[in-house]
Design a protein around this motif. Structure first.
Motif, PDB file in Angstrom:
ATOM      1  N   VAL A 195       0.846  -1.200   0.000  1.00  0.00           N
ATOM      2  CA  VAL A 195       0.000   0.000   0.000  1.00  0.00           C
ATOM      3  C   VAL A 195       0.878   1.245   0.000  1.00  0.00           C
ATOM      4  O   VAL A 195       0.659   2.179  -0.790  1.00  0.00           O
ATOM      5  N   ALA A 196       1.876   1.262   0.861  1.00  0.00           N
ATOM      6  CA  ALA A 196       2.763   2.424   0.942  1.00  0.00           C
ATOM      7  C   ALA A 196       3.556   2.612  -0.347  1.00  0.00           C
ATOM      8  O   ALA A 196       3.673   3.738  -0.858  1.00  0.00           O
ATOM      9  N   ARG A 197       4.106   1.524  -0.877  1.00  0.00           N
ATOM     10  CA  ARG A 197       4.901   1.648  -2.107  1.00  0.00           C
ATOM     11  C   ARG A 197       4.054   2.175  -3.265  1.00  0.00           C
ATOM     12  O   ARG A 197       4.477   3.066  -4.000  1.00  0.00           O
ATOM     13  N   LEU A 198       2.842   1.615  -3.428  1.00  0.00           N
ATOM     14  CA  LEU A 198       2.001   2.045  -4.542  1.00  0.00           C
ATOM     15  C   LEU A 198       1.552   3.493  -4.356  1.00  0.00           C
ATOM     16  O   LEU A 198       1.487   4.256  -5.330  1.00  0.00           O
ATOM     17  N   ALA A 199       1.252   3.884  -3.128  1.00  0.00           N
ATOM     18  CA  ALA A 199       0.852   5.270  -2.874  1.00  0.00           C
ATOM     19  C   ALA A 199       1.964   6.235  -3.277  1.00  0.00           C
ATOM     20  O   ALA A 199       1.711   7.251  -3.945  1.00  0.00           O
ATOM     21  N   LEU A 200       3.189   5.933  -2.893  1.00  0.00           N
ATOM     22  CA  LEU A 200       4.313   6.813  -3.223  1.00  0.00           C
ATOM     23  C   LEU A 200       4.580   6.843  -4.721  1.00  0.00           C
ATOM     24  O   LEU A 200       4.847   7.902  -5.298  1.00  0.00           O
ATOM     25  N   VAL A 201       4.501   5.688  -5.361  1.00  0.00           N
ATOM     26  CA  VAL A 201       4.738   5.618  -6.806  1.00  0.00           C
ATOM     27  C   VAL A 201       3.652   6.374  -7.560  1.00  0.00           C
ATOM     28  O   VAL A 201       3.928   7.165  -8.465  1.00  0.00           O
TER      29      VAL A 201
ATOM     30  N   VAL B 277      -6.518  -1.317 -14.258  1.00  0.00           N
ATOM     31  CA  VAL B 277      -5.466  -0.936 -13.306  1.00  0.00           C
ATOM     32  C   VAL B 277      -4.218  -1.804 -13.484  1.00  0.00           C
ATOM     33  O   VAL B 277      -3.092  -1.321 -13.341  1.00  0.00           O
ATOM     34  N   GLN B 278      -4.415  -3.067 -13.823  1.00  0.00           N
ATOM     35  CA  GLN B 278      -3.260  -3.956 -14.000  1.00  0.00           C
ATOM     36  C   GLN B 278      -2.360  -3.528 -15.161  1.00  0.00           C
ATOM     37  O   GLN B 278      -1.209  -3.963 -15.238  1.00  0.00           O
ATOM     38  N   LEU B 279      -2.871  -2.689 -16.044  1.00  0.00           N
ATOM     39  CA  LEU B 279      -2.070  -2.201 -17.164  1.00  0.00           C
ATOM     40  C   LEU B 279      -1.170  -1.036 -16.767  1.00  0.00           C
ATOM     41  O   LEU B 279      -0.296  -0.641 -17.539  1.00  0.00           O
ATOM     42  N   ARG B 280      -1.367  -0.494 -15.571  1.00  0.00           N
ATOM     43  CA  ARG B 280      -0.565   0.645 -15.128  1.00  0.00           C
ATOM     44  C   ARG B 280       0.831   0.177 -14.722  1.00  0.00           C
ATOM     45  O   ARG B 280       0.995  -0.797 -13.973  1.00  0.00           O
ATOM     46  N   GLY B 281       1.810   0.891 -15.199  1.00  0.00           N
ATOM     47  CA  GLY B 281       3.192   0.535 -14.874  1.00  0.00           C
ATOM     48  C   GLY B 281       3.516   0.680 -13.404  1.00  0.00           C
ATOM     49  O   GLY B 281       4.480   0.083 -12.911  1.00  0.00           O
ATOM     50  N   SER B 282       2.712   1.456 -12.682  1.00  0.00           N
ATOM     51  CA  SER B 282       2.978   1.692 -11.268  1.00  0.00           C
ATOM     52  C   SER B 282       2.923   0.403 -10.455  1.00  0.00           C
ATOM     53  O   SER B 282       3.625   0.268  -9.453  1.00  0.00           O
ATOM     54  N   LEU B 283       2.093  -0.563 -10.866  1.00  0.00           N
ATOM     55  CA  LEU B 283       1.993  -1.809 -10.116  1.00  0.00           C
ATOM     56  C   LEU B 283       3.295  -2.589 -10.176  1.00  0.00           C
ATOM     57  O   LEU B 283       3.699  -3.223  -9.192  1.00  0.00           O
ATOM     58  N   ARG B 284       3.964  -2.518 -11.320  1.00  0.00           N
ATOM     59  CA  ARG B 284       5.264  -3.195 -11.449  1.00  0.00           C
ATOM     60  C   ARG B 284       6.328  -2.452 -10.651  1.00  0.00           C
ATOM     61  O   ARG B 284       7.115  -3.067  -9.931  1.00  0.00           O
ATOM     62  N   VAL B 285       6.337  -1.126 -10.775  1.00  0.00           N
ATOM     63  CA  VAL B 285       7.333  -0.329 -10.052  1.00  0.00           C
ATOM     64  C   VAL B 285       7.175  -0.506  -8.548  1.00  0.00           C
ATOM     65  O   VAL B 285       8.167  -0.611  -7.811  1.00  0.00           O
ATOM     66  N   ALA B 286       5.927  -0.533  -8.073  1.00  0.00           N
ATOM     67  CA  ALA B 286       5.665  -0.693  -6.643  1.00  0.00           C
ATOM     68  C   ALA B 286       5.797  -2.136  -6.171  1.00  0.00           C
ATOM     69  O   ALA B 286       5.696  -2.413  -4.980  1.00  0.00           O
ATOM     70  N   ASP B 287       6.002  -3.044  -7.101  1.00  0.00           N
ATOM     71  CA  ASP B 287       6.221  -4.464  -6.788  1.00  0.00           C
ATOM     72  C   ASP B 287       5.042  -5.074  -6.038  1.00  0.00           C
ATOM     73  O   ASP B 287       5.193  -5.615  -4.939  1.00  0.00           O
ATOM     74  N   LEU B 288       3.859  -4.975  -6.660  1.00  0.00           N
ATOM     75  CA  LEU B 288       2.688  -5.638  -6.089  1.00  0.00           C
ATOM     76  C   LEU B 288       2.743  -7.124  -6.419  1.00  0.00           C
ATOM     77  O   LEU B 288       2.834  -7.508  -7.571  1.00  0.00           O
ATOM     78  N   TRP B 289       2.656  -7.956  -5.383  1.00  0.00           N
ATOM     79  CA  TRP B 289       2.734  -9.405  -5.559  1.00  0.00           C
ATOM     80  C   TRP B 289       1.357  -9.956  -5.869  1.00  0.00           C
ATOM     81  O   TRP B 289       0.427  -9.798  -5.078  1.00  0.00           O
ATOM     82  N   MET B 290       1.241 -10.625  -7.020  1.00  0.00           N
ATOM     83  CA  MET B 290      -0.010 -11.279  -7.379  1.00  0.00           C
ATOM     84  C   MET B 290       0.137 -12.795  -7.346  1.00  0.00           C
ATOM     85  O   MET B 290      -0.784 -13.519  -7.718  1.00  0.00           O
ATOM     86  N   ARG B 291       1.282 -13.249  -6.902  1.00  0.00           N
ATOM     87  CA  ARG B 291       1.517 -14.668  -6.661  1.00  0.00           C
ATOM     88  C   ARG B 291       2.614 -14.774  -5.611  1.00  0.00           C
ATOM     89  O   ARG B 291       3.448 -13.875  -5.473  1.00  0.00           O
ATOM     90  N   MET B 292       2.603 -15.850  -4.851  1.00  0.00           N
ATOM     91  CA  MET B 292       3.645 -16.044  -3.857  1.00  0.00           C
ATOM     92  C   MET B 292       4.953 -16.369  -4.562  1.00  0.00           C
ATOM     93  O   MET B 292       5.013 -17.291  -5.378  1.00  0.00           O
ATOM     94  N   GLN B 293       5.992 -15.612  -4.259  1.00  0.00           N
ATOM     95  CA  GLN B 293       7.294 -15.783  -4.896  1.00  0.00           C
ATOM     96  C   GLN B 293       8.290 -16.260  -3.830  1.00  0.00           C
ATOM     97  O   GLN B 293       9.009 -15.471  -3.229  1.00  0.00           O
TER      98      GLN B 293
END
Length: 278
Positions: free
Chosen positions: A21-27, A245-261
């Motif tokens: 949440v914090a990372r995406l907000a800042l990005v 929303v998934q097409l926004r580059g911000s999700l990649r930059v903010a490193d949102l996990w959509m699977r357990m890595q």
């Protein structure tokens, strides 16, 4: 990115929901920051004496700079919205109360109870290990309290509160019907999602600009995707919003996990424990 003395530093964990949440907000607010990763799972850096000085709740994330210290993702999100100004819908005073209410209601429901409830119900190894990890954390906190002569009253309260929180979590995941608790959490999140206003086509939740609630829902939907609970997203407008929303580059930059890595979890934990919390 090299850290400067006046640079924003976000102390967080890669897989942590509230860190996301914090990372995406800042990005999304276009705020540069130094991404300081912690190991909260193995080394448990959030329980260290130095981190407790910054954040008595001993949780991630924490955002700090020379004249700034924010110790919750909700506060970081609110601060980012202020910094974003007119580029976010939060700046529309006719929407402020409704956005704040939706964000606050999100924080009233435990995403971790849903996450671990789902995982423990389907993974026998985790169901065996996780309660023991919680019990170990309680023991560690109690051991820290034994050095009471060297602790301030603030430290004592913080450690006692953290120990009690982990005792409560341990009881939640080991007592009563776990199946019923999981169903109850699903219902709570389903009911919450039905409070989101109807989203018009090709729009964000409140119009043509992002908002705090868009940030929160993006992270929530990423987590629901990760734990295979996307059936809770049963409204077509929310599904369409999530697709956009998934097409926004911000999700990649903010490193949102959509699977357990798991490999990344171990790697980031290994790197994090070799960093210093100044």
């Amino acid at each position: 990115m090299n850290q400067a003395s006046n640079q924003l530093e976000l102390l967080n964990a890669a897989s942590s929901y509230y860190s996301m949440v914090a990372r995406l907000a800042l990005v999304e607010a276009d705020i540069p920051f130094y991404n300081h990763m912690l190991d909260i799972h193995f080394a448990k850096q959030q329980l260290s004496d130095r981190y407790r000085e910054l954040n008595p709740q001993m949780t991630v994330p924490t955002l700090r700079a020379e004249n700034l210290l924010l110790t919750s993702s909700k506060d970081i999100l609110q601060w980012a919205a202020c910094q974003a100004g007119a580029s976010w819908m939060d700046s529309d005073i006719s929407l402020t109360l409704l956005i704040n209410e939706l964000v606050s209601n999100h924080y009233l429901i435990s995403i971790e109870d849903l996450t671990f409830g789902k995982w423990l119900s389907s993974n026998k190894l985790l169901a065996f290990v996780f309660p023991r990890m919680l019990a170990s954390t309680v023991t560690r906190l109690e051991n820290q309290l034994e050095s009471v002569d060297s602790l301030s009253p603030v430290d004592i309260i913080a450690l006692k509160n953290k120990a009690q929180l982990n005792r409560s979590r341990l009881a939640y995941f080991t007592e009563g019907s776990q199946k019923q608790k999981l169903e109850d959490m699903r219902l709570k999140w389903s009911n919450y999602l039905h409070t989101i206003p109807l989203i018009e086509s090709n729009q964000f939740i409140f119009g043509d600009r992002f908002s705090s609630i868009d940030v929160v829902l993006a992270v929530l939907f990423a987590r629901l995707t990760m734990i295979n609970e996307t059936s809770l997203i049963d409204r077509p407008d929310l599904q369409n919003w999530w697709g956009r929303v998934q097409l926004r580059g911000s999700l990649r930059v903010a490193d949102l996990w959509m699977r357990m890595q798991r490999r990344r979890l171990l790697l980031t934990a290994w790197k994090a424990r070799n960093t210093v919390i100044n």
